[in-house]
Design an enzyme around this catalytic site. Structure first.
Site, PDB file in Angstrom:
ATOM      1  CB  THR A  63      -0.860   0.037   1.283  1.00 38.75           C
ATOM      2  OG1 THR A  63       0.010   0.295   2.404  1.00 38.75           O
ATOM      3  CG2 THR A  63      -1.608  -1.279   1.500  1.00 38.75           C
TER       4      THR A  63
ATOM      5  CB  THR B 254      -6.300  -3.743   6.257  1.00 36.85           C
ATOM      6  OG1 THR B 254      -6.272  -3.642   4.826  1.00 36.85           O
ATOM      7  CG2 THR B 254      -4.926  -4.175   6.736  1.00 36.85           C
TER       8      THR B 254
ATOM      9  CG  ASP C   3       0.252   2.477  23.388  1.00 42.10           C
ATOM     10  OD1 ASP C   3      -0.204   2.733  22.261  1.00 42.10           O
ATOM     11  OD2 ASP C   3       1.072   3.215  23.962  1.00 42.10           O
TER      12      ASP C   3
ATOM     13  CE1 TYR D 113      -3.622   1.206  13.873  1.00 34.02           C
ATOM     14  CE2 TYR D 113      -3.451   2.441  15.934  1.00 34.02           C
ATOM     15  CZ  TYR D 113      -2.955   1.481  15.069  1.00 34.02           C
ATOM     16  OH  TYR D 113      -1.815   0.785  15.385  1.00 34.02           O
TER      17      TYR D 113
ATOM     18  CB  SER E 298      -9.649  -1.520  13.135  1.00 34.37           C
ATOM     19  OG  SER E 298      -8.390  -0.871  13.130  1.00 34.37           O
TER      20      SER E 298
ATOM     21  N   PRO F 226       3.267  21.148  12.020  1.00 29.97           N
ATOM     22  CG  PRO F 226       1.961  19.650  10.780  1.00 29.97           C
ATOM     23  CD  PRO F 226       3.352  20.190  10.899  1.00 29.97           C
TER      24      PRO F 226
ATOM     25  CG  ASP G 124      -6.591  18.433  19.481  1.00 30.61           C
ATOM     26  OD1 ASP G 124      -5.686  17.702  19.045  1.00 30.61           O
ATOM     27  OD2 ASP G 124      -6.891  18.496  20.690  1.00 30.61           O
TER      28      ASP G 124
END
Ligand code: NAD
Ligand code: DAU
Length: 351
Positions: A38, A102, A133, A157, A160, A212, A287
């Site tokens: 990917t 995935t 973690d 994320y 998953s 940033p 944020d």
């Protein structure tokens, strides 16, 4: 003793360090690196070991069930170290379904293939799942994540990854699939894709672009040198107890803004700039949605049971990381220009 090991996601950041460590340390093992290449997969990460006789690369997707089953038939793996994943929290906020596909379906597909292929003889087999973690959620100012901390994922994320961890343990309990999970804190080091905080900041400082920092920069992460994570994976793969989870971390917490200020000092020094020059690039931006405040790992179990400790202090590791990026400009140029994605076809046409 494991002889043929499938490492998934070996062309990525952590995976490439794990593949290199195993290929170099265990010449008698056959290491098969399966990666879909990917945007995050880069075979230039493995240029130095690609011709070793105990290394094979297979391009493929962990969600492709027929392909995965064929791969198990072809190589007769006795070990799996599973790292392939969509790994960037910001991308998961923009496109959660790619992460479910995935990280959840891909992990389940591998588990199922291992279960079917190993069902008549589980002895000496191991499915090692590399996790994060972030499954534990967010800490306040005090305390640490231990292996007993309840799962409380808060981003697509981490949800998953938490789901994939649950499937690993479900396969262990239901089908007696020999499995181990490790949950690691934030990694940094060479070959890190410049969408993540540290390599992005190095790249931007070098090119005099704004750095940033989300919100007020007060979020805290616990940073571990990637080679130390790879060493921990090696230790756990060989000595860990089946059915257990191990937390991996460096007891090394940094507020984002303090980390970026330290990085600016190192960059000024390495680039021969006047002190304070790089820090002027720091720009506070909107944020991250649902931004977890603090992660901190208690790695006592791994230390006490298996004797692992981190090898580097953060200041030293960060300096080494900066040096790597500054002396590997071509790697960064190829990643930012997209040329790295042609490396695979170039290399394999030559063969
Ligand atoms: P990465 O994004 O750099 O690499 C992921 C690799 O997986 C890439 O090479 C990519 O091509 C491959 N991949 C993605 N989808 C695939 C698919 N469907 N089939 C086959 N290959 C696919 O990620 P990373 O930072 O090296 O993380 C590796 C693993 O470690 C992940 O499971 C991640 O959750 C976990 N982890 C990462 C960190 C960290 O700080 N980076 C910390 C703890 C745990
Ligand atoms: O804790 C382990 C996790 O660490 C892994 O599971 C993930 O795969 C990995 O990407 C990493 O997640 P983070 O979200 O913590 O990493 P990231 O580098 O994206 O961000 C680190 C911190 O810096 C976080 O608080 C968000 C902030 N940040 C990030 C970027 C990209 C910024 O302030 N500015 C940025 O531009």
């Amino acid at each position: 003793m494991h002889h043929t090991i499938l490492i998934t996601g070996g062309a990525g950041f952590i995976g490439s360090h794990v593949v290199r460590l195993f290929v170099n340390t265990y010449p008698h093992y056959q290491i098969v690196n399966l990666d879909a290449l990917t945007y995050a997969g880069n075979l230039e990460n493995l240029e130095d070991i690609q011709d070793k006789p105990n290394y094979i690369f297979e391009k493929g997707d962990i969600t492709d069930e027929p392909f995965i089953n064929k791969l198990f038939e072809k190589y007769k793996f006795d070990g799996v170290i599973h790292l392939a994943a969509e790994s960037h929290v910001d991308r998961s906020i923009m496109d959660p379904l790619a992460f479910i596909k995935t990280n959840v379906m891909g992990t389940a597909t591998l588990l199922n293939a291992a279960r079917q292929y190993w069902k008549d003889d589980m002895k000496g087999k191991l499915f090692y799942h590399v996790s994060t973690d972030e499954v534990y959620g967010s800490l306040g100012e005090e305390g640490f994540f231990t292996e007993e901390t309840c799962y409380d994922p808060r981003s697509p994320y981490s949800a998953s990854k938490a789901s994939s961890d649950h499937f690993v343990m479900a396969y262990y309990h239901t089908y007696h699939l020999p499995a181990i999970i490790s949950n690691c804190s934030n990694n940094y080091g060479s070959h890190h894709f410049p969408e993540k905080l540290i390599p992005l900041a190095i790249h931007n400082i070098k090119n005099n672009k704004p750095v940033p920092v989300y919100g007020k920069g007060e979020n805290i992460r616990d940073w571990l040198y990637v080679n130390d994570h790879a060493r921990a994976i090696d230790t756990i793969f060989h000595k860990g107890r089946v059915g257990e989870t191990y937390n991996i971390g460096g007891f090394n917490e940094w507020k984002n803004i303090d980390l970026i200020n330290l990085l600016c000092i190192i960059m000024d020094k390495k680039l021969g700039r006047a002190p304070g020059t790089s820090a002027q690039l720091i720009t506070f931006v909107k944020d991250r949605a649902g931004h977890d405040l603090r992660y901190a790992i208690d790695a006592t179990k791994l230390n006490k049971e298996l004797g692992w400790t981190p090898s580097l202090q953060f200041e030293e590791g960060l300096e080494k990381t900066v040096e790597w990026y500054l002396s590997n400009e071509q790697w960064l140029d190829h990643v930012t220009s997209g040329a790295y994605q042609e490396y695979y076809s170039d290399q394999y046409q030559k063969r």
